[in-house]
Design a protein around this motif. Structure first.
Motif: not given
Lengths: 132, 132
Positions: A22, A75-76, A98, A122-124, B8, B10, B17-18, B21-22, B53, B72, B74-76, B79, B124
């Motif tokens: 990094y 990972g993240v 939530v 959603h997984g984060v 980032v 996701i 649905a996401a 939340v977001y 995002i 895996r 849902e999730g990140v 990046i 990552v």
């Protein structure tokens, strides 16, 4: 209400090994490295734009971060969003159903923080930070 | 050399649905939603600070993003870091022995891009973007 991505935290086994990628290869600047015993981590802070990339190395094998690393690998780990008003944001999240880890703000190193459960976002794993 | 966290991304099963939340609960602003058939995704862009995002919904079950989601959850997903000079960054990464997905830049929607393999970046998936 959300000001910015404050930081993205990456859990690693060994900060020095991760800095070879990094900092040395990618060219990010290392701000500083700090051990935060109450969070069971050593953190390397790599500022970029108006955010930071943080490398987290667990220092206690019984901690949540160490268990995350053992279970999921490197990972993240989480994304931190800076908010204007943490109590209002938490109230809106709770009203929307939530799933939260922290229903009330708690004191962090740079201000008041609360985490949203990955099941709710959603997984984060999302940290919310109101800087003080 | 690295200017900022560009976005980032996701991966989610269902953008609508996401967004509950977001956008609706967290209060992020929705810029726009775009389907990018060549990437097999629908993307919701949520700008915040000098980053975004992005919520990615696979539109093709055979795509890499769909397989990531199936394996895996849902999730990140990745990046994206904006770089000044992608060829120089790739050369430095290769010289350091960092495992790359793309050894040469390829054309993306907003400029030239290349991905670092998660094995090379401590778990990552990193997209490098040189905007043009």
């Amino acid at each position: 209400m959300i000001r910015r991505i404050d930081h993205v935290a990456i859990v690693v086994k060994d900060i020095e090994a991760a800095l070879k990628v990094y900092r040395d290869a990618l060219g990010l600047s290392l701000g500083h490295i700090q051990t935060i015993p109450e969070q069971d981590v050593k953190i390397a802070f790599l500022p970029t734009g108006d955010s930071e990339i943080e490398l987290l190395e667990p220092i206690n094998p019984d901690s949540g971060v160490a268990k995350f690393l053992a279970k999921r690998g490197e990972g993240v780990h989480h994304i931190c969003l800076e908010v204007d008003d943490l109590e209002t944001t938490l109230a809106e999240l709770a009203a929307s159903g939530v799933e939260l880890i922290d229903r009330e703000p708690r004191q962090g190193a740079y201000g008041r923080v609360a985490f949203i459960h990955p099941k709710g976002a959603h997984g984060v794993l999302i940290e919310l930070l109101e800087r003080t």
